[in-house]
Design a protein around this motif. Structure first.
Motif, PDB file in Angstrom:
ATOM      1  N   GLU A   4       0.831  -1.203   0.000  1.00 28.95           N
ATOM      2  CA  GLU A   4       0.000   0.000   0.000  1.00 28.95           C
ATOM      3  C   GLU A   4       0.867   1.256   0.000  1.00 28.95           C
ATOM      4  O   GLU A   4       0.572   2.242  -0.690  1.00 28.95           O
ATOM      5  CB  GLU A   4      -0.919  -0.009   1.206  1.00 28.95           C
ATOM      6  N   LEU A   5       1.970   1.222   0.783  1.00 25.10           N
ATOM      7  CA  LEU A   5       2.862   2.392   0.804  1.00 25.10           C
ATOM      8  C   LEU A   5       3.535   2.598  -0.571  1.00 25.10           C
ATOM      9  O   LEU A   5       3.697   3.720  -1.036  1.00 25.10           O
ATOM     10  CB  LEU A   5       3.928   2.198   1.884  1.00 25.10           C
ATOM     11  N   VAL A   6       3.922   1.474  -1.204  1.00 30.01           N
ATOM     12  CA  VAL A   6       4.547   1.587  -2.524  1.00 30.01           C
ATOM     13  C   VAL A   6       3.557   2.143  -3.533  1.00 30.01           C
ATOM     14  O   VAL A   6       3.880   3.012  -4.361  1.00 30.01           O
ATOM     15  CB  VAL A   6       5.069   0.210  -2.972  1.00 30.01           C
ATOM     16  N   ALA A   7       2.340   1.687  -3.457  1.00 27.68           N
ATOM     17  CA  ALA A   7       1.328   2.189  -4.395  1.00 27.68           C
ATOM     18  C   ALA A   7       1.043   3.660  -4.154  1.00 27.68           C
ATOM     19  O   ALA A   7       0.895   4.448  -5.098  1.00 27.68           O
ATOM     20  CB  ALA A   7       0.039   1.352  -4.245  1.00 27.68           C
ATOM     21  N   ALA A   8       1.006   4.055  -2.884  1.00 29.57           N
ATOM     22  CA  ALA A   8       0.773   5.476  -2.569  1.00 29.57           C
ATOM     23  C   ALA A   8       1.929   6.336  -3.050  1.00 29.57           C
ATOM     24  O   ALA A   8       1.756   7.441  -3.588  1.00 29.57           O
ATOM     25  CB  ALA A   8       0.571   5.635  -1.063  1.00 29.57           C
ATOM     26  N   GLY A   9       3.166   5.814  -2.861  1.00 27.94           N
ATOM     27  CA  GLY A   9       4.318   6.577  -3.328  1.00 27.94           C
ATOM     28  C   GLY A   9       4.329   6.729  -4.842  1.00 27.94           C
ATOM     29  O   GLY A   9       4.650   7.803  -5.385  1.00 27.94           O
ATOM     30  N   VAL A  10       3.979   5.642  -5.527  1.00 29.38           N
ATOM     31  CA  VAL A  10       3.937   5.719  -6.992  1.00 29.38           C
ATOM     32  C   VAL A  10       2.882   6.707  -7.452  1.00 29.38           C
ATOM     33  O   VAL A  10       3.093   7.481  -8.396  1.00 29.38           O
ATOM     34  CB  VAL A  10       3.687   4.311  -7.576  1.00 29.38           C
ATOM     35  N   SER A  11       1.754   6.710  -6.820  1.00 32.73           N
ATOM     36  CA  SER A  11       0.702   7.658  -7.200  1.00 32.73           C
ATOM     37  C   SER A  11       1.117   9.093  -6.945  1.00 32.73           C
ATOM     38  O   SER A  11       0.851   9.999  -7.747  1.00 32.73           O
ATOM     39  CB  SER A  11      -0.586   7.318  -6.445  1.00 32.73           C
ATOM     40  N   VAL A  12       1.808   9.311  -5.799  1.00 31.52           N
ATOM     41  CA  VAL A  12       2.272  10.675  -5.503  1.00 31.52           C
ATOM     42  C   VAL A  12       3.294  11.125  -6.536  1.00 31.52           C
ATOM     43  O   VAL A  12       3.273  12.272  -7.015  1.00 31.52           O
ATOM     44  CB  VAL A  12       2.859  10.732  -4.078  1.00 31.52           C
ATOM     45  N   VAL A  13       4.201  10.232  -6.882  1.00 33.57           N
ATOM     46  CA  VAL A  13       5.210  10.578  -7.898  1.00 33.57           C
ATOM     47  C   VAL A  13       4.546  10.852  -9.241  1.00 33.57           C
ATOM     48  O   VAL A  13       4.916  11.799  -9.962  1.00 33.57           O
ATOM     49  CB  VAL A  13       6.246   9.452  -8.000  1.00 33.57           C
ATOM     50  N   SER A  14       3.557  10.080  -9.557  1.00 31.72           N
ATOM     51  CA  SER A  14       2.866  10.286 -10.837  1.00 31.72           C
ATOM     52  C   SER A  14       2.156  11.633 -10.851  1.00 31.72           C
ATOM     53  O   SER A  14       2.212  12.371 -11.843  1.00 31.72           O
ATOM     54  CB  SER A  14       1.853   9.159 -11.069  1.00 31.72           C
ATOM     55  N   VAL A  15       1.528  11.952  -9.719  1.00 32.51           N
ATOM     56  CA  VAL A  15       0.855  13.258  -9.650  1.00 32.51           C
ATOM     57  C   VAL A  15       1.865  14.387  -9.727  1.00 32.51           C
ATOM     58  O   VAL A  15       1.642  15.408 -10.387  1.00 32.51           O
ATOM     59  CB  VAL A  15       0.024  13.339  -8.351  1.00 32.51           C
ATOM     60  N   GLY A  16       2.997  14.208  -9.088  1.00 33.48           N
ATOM     61  CA  GLY A  16       4.029  15.239  -9.155  1.00 33.48           C
ATOM     62  C   GLY A  16       4.555  15.428 -10.571  1.00 33.48           C
ATOM     63  O   GLY A  16       4.817  16.553 -11.025  1.00 33.48           O
ATOM     64  N   ILE A  17       4.730  14.315 -11.269  1.00 35.78           N
ATOM     65  CA  ILE A  17       5.216  14.407 -12.663  1.00 35.78           C
ATOM     66  C   ILE A  17       4.187  15.099 -13.541  1.00 35.78           C
ATOM     67  O   ILE A  17       4.536  15.973 -14.361  1.00 35.78           O
ATOM     68  CB  ILE A  17       5.542  13.009 -13.189  1.00 35.78           C
ATOM     69  N   VAL A  18       2.941  14.731 -13.371  1.00 39.37           N
ATOM     70  CA  VAL A  18       1.889  15.374 -14.157  1.00 39.37           C
ATOM     71  C   VAL A  18       1.808  16.846 -13.822  1.00 39.37           C
ATOM     72  O   VAL A  18       1.642  17.706 -14.711  1.00 39.37           O
ATOM     73  CB  VAL A  18       0.539  14.662 -13.913  1.00 39.37           C
TER      74      VAL A  18
END
Length: 317
Positions: A4-18
């Motif tokens: 869950e933490l990895v998925a949350a981190g990936v989503s945060v990184v994706s939002v930051g990139i966008v």
């Protein structure tokens, strides 16, 4: 939990990139970027290259800093000397202050176009027709000043203004053509009269020289014959002046006795013999028939008279 933490981190990184990609901007070399943050102008004007803005907060407007060539539509007006003309022009301008070009005026290109048309009409009304046709440089400078004064407050600089064409009515064109033709004809007549005057002076001098030397008149005549005969395409009628005949007559009078004194013994006998032979050849065919007719007539009459000589004597007794 870790997943869950990895998925949350990936989503945060994706939002930051966008988010970063949404805020990325590229300004070209000939452009400048004006940033409005929540509707307020940012003091910093973005230069060429990569730049970042706050997505959904900042708004970047790019302003072209190149020189813009704008044609001014043809404007019809009446000049100061009451001539209807139609004039079109072209305006060269560029933006020197990107912030003023965005803030001070809604559409700086449209504003410059309208100002150029108004100024062109004003220039037409203040100028004469001759100025529009021959003194365009001065009119261009005046038109540039009239457009540049309000454009400076818009962050726009007028680089150059040129009047392209001046259209005249057909009646005015014909009048100007007649005027130019009359002027050229007047100058042609003046030049022709001046040439006639100079030629008359030279001819008077030549006549004076020829009067002293009559042989010059004959030489001049021969030169004229040579000049006319060079074409070989016309019939030459050559008038002989009376002065030339008199000159030839005077030239023959003193020279007549000289050949007779120089050749007294040979030329005259030859001439007399030739004349006598010609006279005999002409008169001989005429004399022979006459003699023959005279000789034939007695032969026809003689026999009657000779046959009866006694009768004639008795008739006489």
């Amino acid at each position: 939990m870790v997943e869950e933490l990895v998925a949350a981190g990936v989503s945060v990184v994706s939002v930051g990139i966008v988010y970063a990609m949404a805020g990325a901007r590229v300004v070209k070399q000939y452009e400048r970027g004006v940033v409005l943050r929540l509707g307020r102008l940012r003091s910093e004007v973005r230069g060429p290259g990569f730049t970042m803005v706050v997505p959904f907060v900042d708004k970047l407007r790019k302003v072209n800093m190149q020189i813009v060539t704008m044609p001014v539509p043809a404007q019809e007006g009446i000049t100061r000397d009451n001539v209807t003309v139609r004039v079109d022009a072209v305006v060269y301008f560029k933006v020197v202050d990107a912030a003023d070009a965005v803030i001070q005026v809604e559409d700086y290109q449209f504003a410059v176009s309208q100002m150029a048309q108004t100024s062109l009409r004003s220039i037409i009304g203040k100028s004469d027709l001759d100025d529009l046709l021959s003194n365009r440089e001065k009119l261009n400078q005046g038109l540039e000043l009239m457009i540049d004064s309000p454009a400076m407050g818009w962050g726009v600089q007028i680089d150059r203004v040129e009047i392209k064409d001046v259209s005249l009515p057909e009646t005015m064109k014909r009048s100007m053509a007649r005027q130019a033709e009359a002027d050229r004809e007047r100058r042609a007549r003046v030049i022709n009269a001046d040439a006639e005057l100079q030629a008359s002076k030279k001819l008077a001098e030549a006549a004076g020289v020829m009067s002293e030397q009559p042989a010059a008149l004959q030489l001049r005549l021969l030169q004229t014959v040579v000049a006319v005969a060079a074409e070989k395409n016309s019939t030459l009628v050559l008038p002989f002046p009376v002065e030339l005949l008199r000159f030839l007559e005077r030239a023959q009078q003193p020279a007549a006795p000289a050949p007779e004194q120089a050749r007294p013994s040979t030329e005259r006998p030859v001439r007399e013999s030739v004349e006598q032979s010609v006279r005999e050849s002409v008169e001989q065919p005429v004399e022979q028939p006459v003699e023959q007719s005279v000789q034939e007539q007695p032969s026809s009459v003689a026999p009657p008279l000779g046959s009866d000589p006694e009768g004639s004597k008795t008739r006489q007794d």
